[in-house]
Scaffold this motif. Structure first.
Motif, PDB file in Angstrom:
ATOM      1  N   THR A  24      11.495   3.106   1.227  1.00 48.00           N
ATOM      2  CA  THR A  24      11.336   2.355  -0.001  1.00 48.00           C
ATOM      3  C   THR A  24      10.201   2.049  -0.495  1.00 48.00           C
ATOM      4  OG1 THR A  24      12.702   0.837  -1.149  1.00 48.00           O
ATOM      5  CG2 THR A  24      11.866   0.061   0.901  1.00 48.00           C
ATOM      6  N   PRO A  25       9.924   1.845  -1.682  1.00 48.77           N
ATOM      7  CA  PRO A  25       8.276   1.445  -2.083  1.00 48.77           C
ATOM      8  C   PRO A  25       8.274   0.134  -1.538  1.00 48.77           C
ATOM      9  CG  PRO A  25       9.471   2.259  -3.964  1.00 48.77           C
ATOM     10  CD  PRO A  25      10.654   2.286  -2.851  1.00 48.77           C
ATOM     11  N   SER A  27       6.829  -2.443  -2.803  1.00 48.28           N
ATOM     12  CA  SER A  27       6.944  -3.246  -3.742  1.00 48.28           C
ATOM     13  C   SER A  27       8.390  -3.989  -3.613  1.00 48.28           C
ATOM     14  CB  SER A  27       6.380  -2.549  -5.320  1.00 48.28           C
ATOM     15  OG  SER A  27       7.367  -1.565  -5.318  1.00 48.28           O
ATOM     16  N   ARG A  28       9.138  -3.159  -3.432  1.00 47.42           N
ATOM     17  CA  ARG A  28      10.658  -3.543  -3.357  1.00 47.42           C
ATOM     18  C   ARG A  28      10.731  -4.654  -2.039  1.00 47.42           C
ATOM     19  NH1 ARG A  28      15.307  -0.629  -2.875  1.00 47.42           N
ATOM     20  NH2 ARG A  28      16.145  -2.494  -3.643  1.00 47.42           N
ATOM     21  N   ASP A  68      -1.790  -0.331  -4.051  1.00 46.69           N
ATOM     22  CA  ASP A  68      -0.515   0.189  -4.974  1.00 46.69           C
ATOM     23  C   ASP A  68       0.822   0.071  -4.383  1.00 46.69           C
ATOM     24  OD1 ASP A  68       0.878   1.322  -7.264  1.00 46.69           O
ATOM     25  OD2 ASP A  68      -0.448   2.977  -7.272  1.00 46.69           O
ATOM     26  N   PRO A  69       1.291  -1.021  -4.021  1.00 49.89           N
ATOM     27  CA  PRO A  69       2.852  -0.912  -3.355  1.00 49.89           C
ATOM     28  C   PRO A  69       3.886  -0.282  -4.107  1.00 49.89           C
ATOM     29  CG  PRO A  69       2.187  -3.154  -4.133  1.00 49.89           C
ATOM     30  CD  PRO A  69       0.995  -2.285  -4.558  1.00 49.89           C
ATOM     31  N   GLU A  70       3.719  -0.048  -5.376  1.00 49.62           N
ATOM     32  CA  GLU A  70       4.931   0.626  -6.032  1.00 49.62           C
ATOM     33  C   GLU A  70       4.836   2.143  -5.568  1.00 49.62           C
ATOM     34  OE1 GLU A  70       2.761  -1.199  -7.824  1.00 49.62           O
ATOM     35  OE2 GLU A  70       4.238  -3.065  -8.516  1.00 49.62           O
ATOM     36  N   ARG A  71       3.604   2.628  -5.151  1.00 46.95           N
ATOM     37  CA  ARG A  71       3.525   3.961  -5.037  1.00 46.95           C
ATOM     38  C   ARG A  71       3.316   4.347  -3.444  1.00 46.95           C
ATOM     39  NH1 ARG A  71       1.798   7.295  -9.488  1.00 46.95           N
ATOM     40  NH2 ARG A  71       1.759   5.865 -11.365  1.00 46.95           N
TER      41      ARG A  71
END
Lengths: 237, 237
Positions: A24-25, A27-28, A68-71
């Motif tokens: 999971t990203p 960011s989540r 870049d925690p989304e990616r």
């Protein structure tokens, strides 16, 4: 999720079975907490989450800030929105000393989760996992190639959790701590721990546990996930 | 919590250790789900939650509708806000037949939780626990005095869950089902199950698990909570 609840993505038994290609990203995960630990895709390095920032501590001794925690994906992570309910100072000799201190600080939380943070100067042995040689390589095998670093008189922060025995396999029963230096240049999974003088100790009881399982993940679906308690103790204890 | 997430209060290992004097108001459980099962204070009877209504199925064969969930306490319950993703009809011979059907319906959920509901006419063997003889009496001992009823050609509803192996001790690994008759006069924990002709089958995968632990509860804090996998299979399987 409120403060001091524990959120976890996937289970330790999945890492044992080498389920680490997806995840999971980050960011989540950060949406559920600012303090925690975990690993990265293919078990490359150790993850520490400190004050909402994520760092990847690699086997070559370097530390990378995850900008870049989304990616960036994690196949396993545990976090909480940490708000310490207890603060003290202590000198600690060994992980057993820390376990004893926590038991004394939280006599009514014997079967609960704890979140812990230590700030100060430490003498440590830390390991960093170098990553899977191939997909589905299990954690015991990955850990056989781990790099161990001795850190002496290093100022920094210990982040981690104490989990109750009955979640063994879902998480790591007992204590599980990662370290990062104040200059964010060194760190890893703690094998041995001593403090130089007293350190700041902050901790909180956690009584609500939230688990999110990987979906649409063939590796997770096909994994046996049998309880390998001794294996988990060997590589995460 | 969204639909088809699983919420649980306390753990099955606590019941094994006789932790059943206290608990949480059933109204707090119902805030997290309308479909589920559990037990009552001192393990008196079996709980079924059906369409948001709670029933206590007692060892004397009677069923009581819990009219005041704010004032009734449960030491252990598992619920979900059930929104079936799969609906079918099936004739089932034995609990193994149901397990096989669920495996075929959810091939990608081998390591996930399932919520299940069956509506139709059944031939069943059900048990109801009579309750603890004294505080902290463990579930194996309580179950040794359970009452078993044979229900033949009874119209009603089966409510329950399939839990993955790795949560054994936290919940019951495998299938765990309770039954209540359409007239709400009979029911219990299902030991044996056959359908008379086809029944309606509704089910959903659940990939998020939420656990709330008892706090300020000496019984829970003092319990050993060692994994008693065989004991749980014997009394809940």
């Amino acid at each position: 999720m409120a403060d001091n609840e524990i959120f976890q993505y996937s289970i330790v038994s999945a890492l044992m079975d080498g389920v680490a290609s997806h995840g999971t990203p980050i960011s989540r995960v950060l949406a559920h907490g600012d303090h925690g630990l975990g690993t990265f895709r293919n078990m490359v390095g150790e993850m520490i989450v400190l004050d909402g920032e994520v760092y990847q501590m690699k086997a070559d001794g370097t530390v990378v800030h995850v900008a870049d925690p989304e990616r960036t994906v994690t196949p396993f992570a545990t976090v909480t929105r940490f708000r310490p309910s207890v603060r003290t100072r202590a000198a600690l000799q060994g992980k057993a000393g820390l376990a004893g201190l926590l038991a004394r600080l939280f006599p009514a939380a014997r079967n609960h989760f704890l979140a812990v943070r230590l700030d100060g100067v430490f003498r440590l042995k830390v390991r960093t996992a170098g990553g899977q040689a191939e997909p589905r390589e299990g954690m015991v095998s990955v850990a056989s190639r781990q790099t161990v670093h001795a850190l002496d008189g290093v100022k920094g922060t210990v982040v981690g959790f104490r989990c109750p025995e009955y979640v063994m396999g879902v998480n790591v029963a007992g204590d599980h701590f990662h370290f990062i230096s104040e200059d964010r240049q060194k760190g890893g999974h703690i094998l041995e721990l001593e403090t130089e003088g007293e350190v700041e100790v902050a901790a909180a009881q956690m009584s609500r546990f939230h688990l999110e399982l990987p979906t649409e993940d063939d590796e997770f679906n096909e994994a046996e996930l049998k309880l390998q308690a001794q294996g988990i103790k060997d590589v995460e204890g």
